[in-house]
Design an enzyme around this catalytic site. Structure first.
Site, short mmCIF file in Angstrom:
data_model
loop_
_atom_site.label_atom_id
_atom_site.label_comp_id
_atom_site.label_asym_id
_atom_site.label_seq_id
_atom_site.Cartn_x
_atom_site.Cartn_y
_atom_site.Cartn_z
N GLU A 480 0.81 -1.22 0.00
CA GLU A 480 0.00 0.00 0.00
C GLU A 480 0.85 1.27 0.00
O GLU A 480 0.62 2.16 -0.78
CB GLU A 480 -0.95 0.01 1.20
CG GLU A 480 -2.04 -1.01 1.15
CD GLU A 480 -3.04 -0.82 2.29
OE1 GLU A 480 -3.77 0.20 2.26
OE2 GLU A 480 -3.09 -1.66 3.19
N ASP A 487 -3.62 5.09 11.15
CA ASP A 487 -2.34 4.56 11.58
C ASP A 487 -1.52 5.62 12.32
O ASP A 487 -0.95 5.36 13.38
CB ASP A 487 -1.55 4.03 10.38
CG ASP A 487 -2.22 2.83 9.73
OD1 ASP A 487 -3.35 2.98 9.22
OD2 ASP A 487 -1.62 1.74 9.73
N GLU A 780 1.11 -6.61 10.62
CA GLU A 780 -0.24 -6.07 10.45
C GLU A 780 -1.26 -6.92 11.21
O GLU A 780 -2.16 -6.39 11.86
CB GLU A 780 -0.60 -6.02 8.98
CG GLU A 780 -1.99 -5.48 8.68
CD GLU A 780 -2.29 -5.38 7.20
OE1 GLU A 780 -3.31 -4.75 6.85
OE2 GLU A 780 -1.52 -5.94 6.39
#
Length: 894
Positions: A480, A487, A780
């Site tokens: 990405e 975030d 993640e």
């Protein structure tokens, strides 16, 4: 030193002399005639310049002296700042576009050479290059690469903000002929960006704007730059894309292409944006402004890409470190190098083999069971993406046999492992190194303790941030590379302890505000590619609670750390627009499930935010949203508990911010709004029995952290949170938004032991599960690598690494106080536990270095601390004793 800045109101800061406790006054003097005289003040951080008006290109040297209890100091060593070009009228160069060979698919477009020559009749005593591009540029002057910045001009909301870099090129110029050139590639401007791999998002043509301003010993001036007479040609870089990678045939690299006198007869003329009136040639003049007004040119430049030019308040992206490979091994498809650390950047491969050798380098975060690089977990296959997309991260090079190293500077990769295919020889680990590339932030904070696994967790979070600070704060450096607002919202407190992120965040917030919709919606990404923002196919997924609230939370956190009121003032319109949108969204629509359950809305529901798309408590352990049906169900689900909580919290923060910047009426209005939203949350999500619903860990954490639980119910809510944790086998069950607050909430509600138990849990889901499975950056997903070693999704996402703020604030005990931003007055309160026998942290605050180091020896606690000059610390020891200490070094025992 600040170079090429575009503010005419710079601010100056200084540290007090060692041993000083308090400043009573200061005096600033500059070499442009300003002398503040003695100013009675304790301020030493972000003191405004008060001298004569500043001009484009002006350099100002300044010194300060202070008065403390030690008396009057000597003058400081001289410091300086230099302005760049302040407005369109300072530009005489023109935008140029190279003549590209023909259309190529995104990800496969070649980089282009552009060049021009000019003459100087006398030696330069001062020269500056100002440059920017549509795409990424590398500038060269007389055969020498200019500066050490990478990926210039950086990533911004290009339609409104395009950064200009300034370079001191005095030493590179020569009397006689000079050549200025650049390599241009797609970059973020027109290359592939984000999950959808959208391209041509801000334009379809490359462009360069470059101007050299020269001063001579006799006081005369001249300029040269892009315009008529420049030419272009395809470079030896056959393809350059930030996601796909870079390919180059070094045999086709023309030697001396950026030297004067190079034979460019076969090159094509560039396209110049505006018809040239002679300004593209070297011009001698007494001032630059006159050059652009003679023929009405000043009226044209705003239409041709000058009005949106800005300087960056952040440091540039640089190659900041080089990591030699720790091992290399043969696999079926080639040779795999291991750096031992997951990084963002590129490689330097020293041995390219004989001329004609074609080498492929595949970069990845993981290896498969055969020890080969795998990128399958980075392929994009999501319900809202039309078709699966490859991970990219592949570079190719054809050797010219000259023994030069290959270093692809027009792409970046997130990787630990590199597979080299096509090399005819057995390589050694010394043949390849990883080049670490990110914004060159100044390190500001460090932590260590007696438990090595906790230290490794802290370092993994540090490296995750380093891998995701490439001009903007990104979610990951692989598939990405996007500036997700949520975030940065959750990680910015930890980041601001580790590094000086004031300018870095200011730059990002300006992009966020520039991209904000007229409705007040804050886009999910900053900068936001149009495909994913207003009018794009993912438009409806913008404006989520917890993500859009970054517009309020992030400026507040930066104010807390650096005391920057001006940033709050600058961002106020963006913050107010966001809260206005949220208030209208809450009052204007209802979730279908709530409407079906209660056809007639209750009065408090105008403050319940249950409309629009929300990510909610994203990535809760065990959640699987890969299938279209699962994602559709998630999209439609009511997340009002999360959204209304953030509505209340942001409204309360707005009341605090308004008070700080002197907006008394707004402070009162937002305080009343926060009270009403809080009451609505309580009416909707606290039952008659006093229990919170939904009955999840995340809801309890958020309610306690945001002050949504009435005082009389806080103990019961905290006890229920602990019960939920125990019911999960003493594991967390929080997702994206609540995880950073989990351990602090437990510690603050009397359950410090449970916080430490979660910190030290090493079965999935947990932080140490990652560490024990060899993670060098934060994953993640909690199960980023399963028991069989199979990776899933990104292995470099800093969001879950926000837990290290607990290490800084609770384990080491260095804590900010809202009442005293910038650490002017702060708290030291170590909270030992978990079997940790010693911990130490240090942080370079705006006033100087803070240190906290404690040790338990035979059950006896001892704390050593350093309080910087001009500050005081409130110290709370484990026995409950409290004392205030002045600047200096102290050793305290209960």
């Amino acid at each position: 030193m600040a170079f090429g800045i575009d503010t005419t109101r710079p601010r100056l800061s200084w540290w007090l002399p060692d041993g000083a406790s308090q400043q009573s006054g200061y005096r600033i003097r500059t070499d442009n005639g300003w002398d503040s005289g003695h100013v009675t003040s304790e301020e030493s951080v972000l003191v405004g310049y008060g001298g004569p008006p500043l001009r484009s290109g002006e350099r100002v040297s300044w010194q300060v002296k202070v008065w403390t209890e030690q008396g009057e100091s000597e003058w400081s060593a001289p410091q300086w700042f230099e302005l760049g070009l302040l407005g369109p009228g300072d530009w005489s160069a023109r935008w140029i576009t190279p003549a590209e060979p023909g259309p190529s698919p995104a990800g496969q477009r070649p980089a282009m050479f552009v060049r021009g020559e000019f003459g100087l009749g006398q030696p330069a005593v001062r020269a500056r290059l100002y440059a920017t591009a549509h795409g990424i540029y590398e500038a060269f002057l007389n055969g020498v690469r200019v500066g050490d910045a990478e990926l210039t001009p950086g990533f911004t909301e290009y339609r409104r903000r395009l950064q200009v870099q300034a370079y001191d090129v005095t030493a590179l110029l020569r009397r006689g002929r000079n050549a200025l050139g650049a390599i241009l590639s797609d970059g973020w401007f027109r290359g592939q960006v984000g999950l959808p791999r959208a391209h041509d998002q801000w334009g379809s043509e490359l462009g360069l704007l470059a101007q050299v301003n020269v001063e001579f010993a006799d006081g005369s001036r001249a300029w040269a730059g892009t315009g008529q007479g420049w030419c272009s040609a395809p470079s030896h870089i056959d393809a350059a894309d930030l996601i796909a990678g870079q390919s180059a045939d070094l045999r086709r690299r023309p030697q001396g292409w950026s030297d004067p006198g190079f034979g460019d007869a076969g090159w094509e003329p560039v396209t110049v944006t505006v018809t040239d009136d002679g300004y593209a040639n070297l011009v001698t003049d007494d001032g630059y402004a006159n050059l652009v007004t003679d023929d009405g040119y000043a009226n044209l430049v705003t239409d041709d890409g000058y009005a949106n030019l800005v300087a960056s308040p952040a440091p540039p992206v640089r190659a900041v470190a080089e990591l030699p490979a720790v091992s290399v091994r043969r696999v079926r498809r080639g040779q795999v190098f291991d750096l031992g650390q997951n990084v963002n950047g590129w490689v330097r491969l020293k041995d390219l083999g004989p001329a004609g050798t074609a080498i492929t380098l595949t970069h990845g975060e993981a290896v498969d069971s055969a020890g080969d690089v795998t990128t399958r977990h980075l392929d994009v296959d999501l319900p809202f993406i039309p078709e699966p997309l490859p991970a990219g991260q592949v570079d190719q090079v054809v050797s010219d046999g000259r023994g030069e190293a290959f270093e692809p500077r027009h792409t970046t990769h997130g990787f630990r492992y590199v597979r080299v295919e096509g090399h005819p020889h057995a390589l050694t680990a010394s043949d390849l190194a990883g080049v670490v590339v990110h914004t060159d932030l100044t390190r500001a904070g460090w932590f260590r303790c007696s438990d090595e696994r906790i230290n490794r967790l802290h370092e993994a979070a540090v490296w995750s941030f380093r891998g995701n600070a490439c001009d903007i704060p990104t979610d990951c450096p692989t598939r990405e590379r996007a500036g997700w607002t949520g975030d940065w919202q959750v990680f910015v407190p930890a980041a601001a302890f580790l590094y000086d992120v004031a300018g870095f965040t200011t730059k990002w917030l300006r992009d966020l505000a520039a991209e904000q919709w007229s409705s007040g919606v804050v886009a999910n990404l900053a900068p936001s590619p149009p495909a994913e923002s207003e009018g794009g196919f993912l438009a409806e997924m913008n404006g989520s609670a917890g993500w859009g609230d970054a517009a309020v939370i992030v400026p507040w956190e930066i104010y807390r750390v650096y005391g920057d009121r001006r940033l709050l003032e600058e961002q106020w319109p963006s913050m107010a627009a966001w809260l206005g949108y949220v208030e209208r969204a809450a009052a204007g629509a209802r979730h279908p499930e709530r409407a079906a359950r209660r056809p007639e809305p209750l009065g408090h529901e105008r403050y319940v935010w249950d409309s629009g798309f929300h990510f909610g408590e994203w990535l809760v352990p065990g959640a699987d949203l890969k299938g279209p049906e699962e994602f559709e169900e998630f999209r439609r689900s009511d997340k009002a508990d999360v959204a209304t909580a953030y509505f209340a919290y942001s409204a309360w923060l707005m009341s605090q911010i308004a008070a700080v910047i002197g907006r008394g009426g707004d402070a009162q209005r937002y305080r009343h709004l926060a009270d009403r939203v809080r009451a609505a949350w309580q009416a909707e999500f606290i039952g008659p029995d006093g229990r919170l619903h939904p009955d999840t860990q995340a809801n309890h954490v958020r309610a306690l952290a945001f002050g949504l639980v009435p005082a009389e119910l806080r103990a019961d809510a905290a006890a229920r949170l602990v019960a939920l944790i125990r019911a999960a086998g003493t594991h967390l069950a929080t997702g994206f938004l609540a995880t950073p607050q989990l351990l602090p909430v437990l510690a603050d509600t009397g359950h410090l032991n449970v916080a430490y138990e979660l910190l030290f849990t090493d079965t999935m889901p947990s932080w140490l599960y990652m560490i024990d499975r060899g993670a060098t950056t934060v994953w993640e997903r909690w199960d980023g690598v399963d028991a069989d070693g199979v990776p899933f999704e990104s292995l470099n996402h800093y969001s879950k690494g926000a837990v290290i703020a607990f290490l800084h604030r609770y384990v080491a005990g260095i804590r900010l106080l809202d009442s005293s931003p910038g650490y002017r007055h702060f708290r030291i309160e170590p909270r030992p536990g978990g079997g940790i026998t010693w911990a130490q942290a240090r942080h370079d605050s705006p006033y100087g270095r803070i240190e906290s180091a404690w040790r338990l020896d035979g059950g006896k606690f001892e704390l050593a601390l350093t309080v910087p000059p001009g500050t005081t610390a409130e110290v709370a020891l484990p026995d409950g004793s409290l004392r205030t200490v002045a600047s200096g070094r102290h050793t305290l025992r209960p």
